[in-house]
Design a protein around this motif. Structure first.
Motif, PDB file in Angstrom:
ATOM      1  N   LYS A 130       0.782  -1.206  -0.034  1.00 42.18           N
ATOM      2  CA  LYS A 130      -0.196   0.097   0.008  1.00 42.18           C
ATOM      3  C   LYS A 130       0.981   1.304  -0.112  1.00 42.18           C
ATOM      4  N   TRP A 131       0.466   2.441  -0.393  1.00 44.73           N
ATOM      5  CA  TRP A 131       1.061   3.691  -0.170  1.00 44.73           C
ATOM      6  C   TRP A 131      -0.098   4.989  -0.048  1.00 44.73           C
ATOM      7  N   GLU A 132       0.562   5.890   0.366  1.00 49.47           N
ATOM      8  CA  GLU A 132      -0.195   7.009   0.590  1.00 49.47           C
ATOM      9  C   GLU A 132       0.680   8.440   0.729  1.00 49.47           C
ATOM     10  N   ILE A 133      -0.072   9.300   0.355  1.00 42.27           N
ATOM     11  CA  ILE A 133       0.465  10.628   0.612  1.00 42.27           C
ATOM     12  C   ILE A 133      -0.183  11.530   1.601  1.00 42.27           C
ATOM     13  N   ALA A 134       0.413  12.014   2.682  1.00 41.35           N
ATOM     14  CA  ALA A 134      -0.329  12.647   3.580  1.00 41.35           C
ATOM     15  C   ALA A 134       0.299  13.966   4.285  1.00 41.35           C
ATOM     16  N   ALA A 135      -0.037  15.167   4.017  1.00 36.65           N
ATOM     17  CA  ALA A 135       0.824  16.330   4.574  1.00 36.65           C
ATOM     18  C   ALA A 135       2.257  16.260   4.083  1.00 36.65           C
ATOM     19  N   ASN A 136       3.032  16.250   4.854  1.00 35.84           N
ATOM     20  CA  ASN A 136       4.427  16.167   4.464  1.00 35.84           C
ATOM     21  C   ASN A 136       4.998  14.976   4.346  1.00 35.84           C
ATOM     22  N   LEU A 137       4.439  13.827   4.443  1.00 32.79           N
ATOM     23  CA  LEU A 137       4.849  12.432   4.521  1.00 32.79           C
ATOM     24  C   LEU A 137       4.395  11.753   2.980  1.00 32.79           C
ATOM     25  N   PHE A 138       5.435  11.027   2.555  1.00 34.26           N
ATOM     26  CA  PHE A 138       4.923   9.793   1.527  1.00 34.26           C
ATOM     27  C   PHE A 138       5.202   8.606   2.139  1.00 34.26           C
ATOM     28  N   ILE A 139       4.153   7.628   2.406  1.00 31.52           N
ATOM     29  CA  ILE A 139       4.239   6.540   2.928  1.00 31.52           C
ATOM     30  C   ILE A 139       4.170   5.442   1.953  1.00 31.52           C
ATOM     31  N   LEU A 140       4.826   4.224   2.170  1.00 32.71           N
ATOM     32  CA  LEU A 140       5.066   3.262   1.295  1.00 32.71           C
ATOM     33  C   LEU A 140       5.023   2.024   2.283  1.00 32.71           C
TER      34      LEU A 140
END
Length: 478
Positions: A397-407
């Motif tokens: 899964k992945w996500e972009i949230a505020a100032n974070l890229f999450i993978l």
């Protein structure tokens, strides 16, 4: 006040001078012992004596000329005999400070201090062999300069003995040591209980019907029990050794934050202390190893500018319960807001990955069936591979949230990366001819000196996803 390194530095300087001469010196000593004392020509002894005097004298002189001076704002270093080099390192420019004490250093009351100022993981910019008191003074001076955060109070976290034991179940020491333990126990058994040598049998004999015709069910059960007992003993011995090594490396792991500085202290025989500026931390990497994940434990690593870290994996917390991650990291590093990524890969990514591997396995089965029907036993392996690849596709899964890229990258070991947007140097988007058929792309986040480039690479997203990520990256000011 001008100070010099501890005199033990002379020994290291002598070693650095003669390390390239170890092989010829060893050969000389071997021939001398073999031939008997006094059998070498006189010039050999004269040359060896001159070489030893010059090496020792040069080491002592270079040690005497290498000095340092610490004031309230900078560290001043001087070294060199004929060519003198002077360097001034402002304390506010020091990114990371590392203090190490082996058992010999602890007896002498000294420490090895490494300072890193450059934006890389190269060699330290300055090394000091100094007293523990001076090392603590330097550490305190840097801490006072960087202690300007909105979080004035000190935060800390201790790794318990149970967490270290759980880490040992999934460590490389366990997995890499298991084959070694099996081989050692096997050779030890054959040495204690020797048996007559038996005739060597070809591996292909296992696929002949005559080989299995004389084996009964009782024989099969007995052999299986013996094999299970043998593997169980090997696993237990390896695990106990792994526990010892984990306690040796991570005993007393203590993580604390005061202002803008994160401090890590750990070690049993060799004690280590590291100071890291929070602003230099680019990402957090939560690694859930296979066995540790079953019991709810994970490791927290980081990628930090100028920090090589424990065994190059850049450990922040070696082992922690996953249920405590949000609370502990929220207290120590509120800059990283942990959350679960929800976006899945494009459905075509599954087929783009599965088709080549499964096609290769099917081809191997068809070729194997030409020689023997035993190759049909690969079918369960084919099914396992398919289920594993499906699991990887579904759980990544992945996500972009505020100032974070999450993978979150799934597999036997699951890794979740929390990457700060301002730490991304560039974003690369690639598409091979095979991926073009499925209309998917590969995206890679490029940062300064990552521990593992693979952890910042994602395959199986659409062009629309790429554009959204690029728009998020360009919008740094918001």
């Amino acid at each position: 006040m001008i100070k010099r390194h501890h005199p033990i530095t002379v020994i290291y300087k002598i070693y650095s001078q003669i390390r390239y001469s170890i092989i010829p010196l060893t050969a000389f000593l071997y021939n001398e012992i073999r031939a008997g004392t006094g059998q070498q020509p006189d010039w050999v002894y004269i040359a060896a004596t001159v070489y030893g005097i010059v090496t020792g004298g040069w080491s002592i002189l270079s040690w005497y000329r290498e000095t340092y001076q610490l004031d309230s704002k900078a560290l001043h270093t001087t070294k060199g005999v004929f060519t003198v080099t002077q360097r001034t390192i402002p304390l506010m420019k020091i990114n990371n400070l590392k203090i190490e004490q082996s058992w010999i250093y602890r007896l002498l009351g000294i420490a090895n201090v490494e300072l890193q100022t450059s934006d890389s993981n190269d060699d330290a910019d300055a090394r000091l062999i100094t007293s523990r008191k001076t090392a603590d003074l330097l550490k305190k001076s840097i801490g006072q300069i960087e202690n300007r955060s909105a979080i004035p109070e000190s935060k800390d976290h201790h790794v318990t003995r149970k967490e270290i034991i759980m880490l040992s179940m999934s460590s490389n020491t366990f997995w890499l040591g298991l084959p070694v333990t099996i081989a050692v126990i096997q050779h030890l058994w054959s040495w204690l209980f020797p048996t007559p040598e038996e005739e060597q049998v070809s591996f292909m004999e296992l696929f002949k019907k005559e080989t299995w015709s004389g084996i009964t069910l009782d024989d099969s059960i007995k052999v299986t029990l013996y094999l299970a007992a043998f593997l169980g003993i090997c696993v237990m011995v390896t695990w106990l050794f792994s526990i010892g090594m984990a306690q040796f490396r991570y005993k007393g792991w203590h993580l604390s934050r005061a202002g803008d500085v994160i401090s890590i202290h750990h070690g049993w025989v060799e004690r280590r202390s590291v100071q890291i500026q929070v602003k230099r931390i680019q990402s957090l990497r939560i690694k859930e190893l296979m066995f540790g994940r079953l019991y709810g434990y994970a490791s927290v690593c980081m990628d930090c500018v100028g920090y090589s870290g424990e065994r190059r994996v850049k450990l922040l917390i070696p082992s922690i319960r996953t249920s405590e991650l949000v609370e502990v990291l929220g207290r120590l590093l509120p800059e990283f807001q942990l959350q679960t990524p929800e976006r899945a890969l494009h459905r075509s990514a599954k087929f783009a990955t599965e088709i080549p591997i499964i096609s290769l396995l099917v081809f191997g089965i068809l070729v194997g069936c030409y020689f023997t029907l035993w190759s049909l036993t690969i079918i369960p392996v084919l099914y396992i591979v398919y289920k594993y690849m499906k699991y990887v596709y579904v759980k990544t899964k992945w996500e972009i949230a505020a100032n974070l890229f999450i993978l979150r990258k799934a597999g036997f070991n699951q890794t979740t990366v929390y990457l700060l947007r301002e730490s991304i140097e560039s974003i690369s988007i690639r598409q091979s001819w095979w991926q073009r058929l499925f209309r998917i792309y590969q995206l890679e986040m490029e940062i300064d000196s990552p521990a593992n480039v693979w952890e910042y690479r994602m395959s199986g997203i659409t062009k629309q996803d790429c554009n959204e990520i690029l728009g998020w990256y360009k919008n740094k000011s918001h």
